[in-house]
Motif scaffolding. Structure first.
Motif, PDB file in Angstrom:
ATOM      1  N   TYR A 203       0.835  -1.210   0.000  1.00 39.25           N
ATOM      2  CA  TYR A 203       0.000   0.000   0.000  1.00 39.25           C
ATOM      3  C   TYR A 203       0.868   1.257   0.000  1.00 39.25           C
ATOM      4  N   GLU A 204       2.070   1.164   0.625  1.00 38.16           N
ATOM      5  CA  GLU A 204       2.976   2.331   0.644  1.00 38.16           C
ATOM      6  C   GLU A 204       3.491   2.630  -0.768  1.00 38.16           C
ATOM      7  N   HIS A 205       3.821   1.556  -1.469  1.00 36.33           N
ATOM      8  CA  HIS A 205       4.288   1.669  -2.861  1.00 36.33           C
ATOM      9  C   HIS A 205       3.185   2.314  -3.711  1.00 36.33           C
ATOM     10  N   GLN A 206       1.943   1.881  -3.471  1.00 34.94           N
ATOM     11  CA  GLN A 206       0.789   2.418  -4.204  1.00 34.94           C
ATOM     12  C   GLN A 206       0.649   3.928  -3.968  1.00 34.94           C
ATOM     13  N   TYR A 207       0.822   4.345  -2.717  1.00 35.14           N
ATOM     14  CA  TYR A 207       0.694   5.775  -2.371  1.00 35.14           C
ATOM     15  C   TYR A 207       1.828   6.590  -3.004  1.00 35.14           C
ATOM     16  N   ASN A 208       3.034   6.036  -2.966  1.00 34.93           N
ATOM     17  CA  ASN A 208       4.190   6.744  -3.552  1.00 34.93           C
ATOM     18  C   ASN A 208       4.056   6.899  -5.064  1.00 34.93           C
ATOM     19  N   LEU A 209       3.435   5.898  -5.707  1.00 35.05           N
ATOM     20  CA  LEU A 209       3.197   5.993  -7.157  1.00 35.05           C
ATOM     21  C   LEU A 209       2.258   7.163  -7.466  1.00 35.05           C
ATOM     22  N   LEU A 210       1.287   7.392  -6.569  1.00 36.16           N
ATOM     23  CA  LEU A 210       0.357   8.514  -6.756  1.00 36.16           C
ATOM     24  C   LEU A 210       1.085   9.843  -6.606  1.00 36.16           C
ATOM     25  N   LEU A 211       2.023   9.897  -5.657  1.00 38.73           N
ATOM     26  CA  LEU A 211       2.782  11.136  -5.438  1.00 38.73           C
ATOM     27  C   LEU A 211       3.630  11.463  -6.665  1.00 38.73           C
ATOM     28  N   GLY A 212       4.220  10.415  -7.252  1.00 39.75           N
ATOM     29  CA  GLY A 212       5.085  10.623  -8.416  1.00 39.75           C
ATOM     30  C   GLY A 212       4.314  10.982  -9.679  1.00 39.75           C
ATOM     31  N   LEU A 213       3.005  10.738  -9.640  1.00 36.65           N
ATOM     32  CA  LEU A 213       2.171  10.975 -10.817  1.00 36.65           C
ATOM     33  C   LEU A 213       1.961  12.467 -11.092  1.00 36.65           C
ATOM     34  N   ALA A 214       1.966  13.278 -10.030  1.00 33.84           N
ATOM     35  CA  ALA A 214       1.713  14.718 -10.183  1.00 33.84           C
ATOM     36  C   ALA A 214       2.708  15.356 -11.147  1.00 33.84           C
ATOM     37  N   ALA A 215       3.988  14.931 -11.061  1.00 41.14           N
ATOM     38  CA  ALA A 215       5.027  15.490 -11.942  1.00 41.14           C
ATOM     39  C   ALA A 215       4.689  15.203 -13.399  1.00 41.14           C
ATOM     40  N   LYS A 216       4.271  13.949 -13.683  1.00 40.97           N
ATOM     41  CA  LYS A 216       3.952  13.566 -15.058  1.00 40.97           C
ATOM     42  C   LYS A 216       2.704  14.299 -15.569  1.00 40.97           C
TER      43      LYS A 216
END
Length: 344
Positions: A203-216
């Protein structure tokens, strides 16, 4: 003759793209605009490193959150927030203005006319659409179809944008996209190039993927984020009643992040959910299964759809909860070319 038609189509596509870009510029203000308001470029860089790329996104964070970013003191955070308030209007607006703002919402076709009619035109942007149901009820098939229809031009009821796909169950199949793309007359290679995919394991990995999405999303025109499924990792990483409160809190933070992404970048969020058996429902309830995630998930989703199996390849979709849609049902069919109208 064919070549001329194709050239005309290509120029139309570019026109559509240009129109979209013009509209997008009004949707969010880049974080760089704070530099003009007297904020140090180094501090802006720290915000970007923390996954904040727009002034709208900045206003969606609490000051407590912002002071947690390395190198930002309380005084700096106050100054940054004041500058952001000058760039973005985050106060009241009239109902007429809100109606105008709703005009920027894009409805993305599902590939099935009956399902589109049920949803008032398709899966809408700036909202979370949740589909829940048992396995093989068509949730992931709709996700794969949306990967293609989102890339259709707006005059073909598409979203004219890219796709982000977060997979927690390992069910994404790129080869499944090929026949769907061919059905809509699109180049499968180009369609696959416009999908960014990530497999999450915790679930932590899932949340971090969402954070990284904003840049894209701040750099490229995305129109949909698919999370399949949103709850799976929470059901694995948290066990028993003792960890339930912690699980729901973490789930709430993830869902809050999703709705912020939806509104910040005007993207559609389509997430699938699993069902749980409800043995306490008693014998009077016809369907003892209910969606997982409890009230936290129920309140976060804008539109909730219940999927169930029909006869043969047919599936039934029911509007379970929506702010602007009546409770009704639609029948669709799973074909090799994705979701399509049911044939009797």
């Amino acid at each position: 003759m064919l070549a001329a038609l194709k050239a005309e189509e290509a120029s139309q596509m570019q026109l559509v793209e240009r129109e979209e870009i013009d509209e997008d510029e009004d949707l969010f203000e880049a974080i760089d605009k704070l530099i003009a308001q007297g904020i140090n470029a180094g501090d802006v860089k720290k915000l970007q490193d923390a996954g904040i790329h727009t002034c709208n996104g900045l206003m969606m964070h609490t000051k407590k959150n912002l002071t947690g970013i390395k190198g930002l003191s309380e005084a700096k955070v106050e100054k940054i927030c004041e500058a952001a308030e000058k760039v973005v209007n985050f106060g009241y607006m009239t109902g007429s203005d809100a109606l105008l703002k709703r005009k920027s919402v894009v409805k993305i076709t599902t590939g099935c006319q009956a399902l589109d009619d049920l949803l008032g035109g398709g899966i809408e942007t700036s909202a979370i659409t949740e589909a829940f149901g048992e396995f093989r009820s068509g949730k992931t098939q709709l996700a794969h179809t949306l990967c293609v229809t989102t890339q259709l031009p707006t005059n073909m009821k598409g979203g004219n944008g890219k796709v982000a796909y977060i997979d927690t169950e390992g069910t994404f199949r790129p080869d499944r996209i090929v026949p769907i793309a061919e059905r809509f007359g699109m180049d499968p290679g180009a369609v696959l190039d416009n999908i960014i995919y990530a497999r999450a394991y915790t679930y932590e990995h899932q949340y971090n993927l969402l954070l990284g999405l904003a840049a894209k999303m701040s750099e490229e025109p995305f129109r949909i984020l698919i999370v399949d499924s949103v709850i799976a990792l929470f059901r694995v990483d948290f066990t028993g009643r003792g960890e339930l409160a912690d699980r729901q809190q973490k789930l709430a933070q993830m869902l809050s992040r999703l709705i912020k992404i939806a509104e910040e970048f005007n993207v559609a969020i389509y997430m699938t959910n699993q069902v749980i058996a409800d043995p306490g429902g008693g014998m009077f309830i016809s369907d003892p299964k209910k969606p997982a995630g409890g009230h936290v998930l129920a309140h976060a989703a804008t539109i909730r759809l219940s999927f169930r199996k029909g006869k043969g390849e047919q599936r039934v979709c029911k509007v379970f909860d929506a702010p602007n849609l009546p409770e009704a049902e639609a029948i669709f069919q799973i074909t090799s070319g994705g979701i399509a109208d049911a044939k009797d």
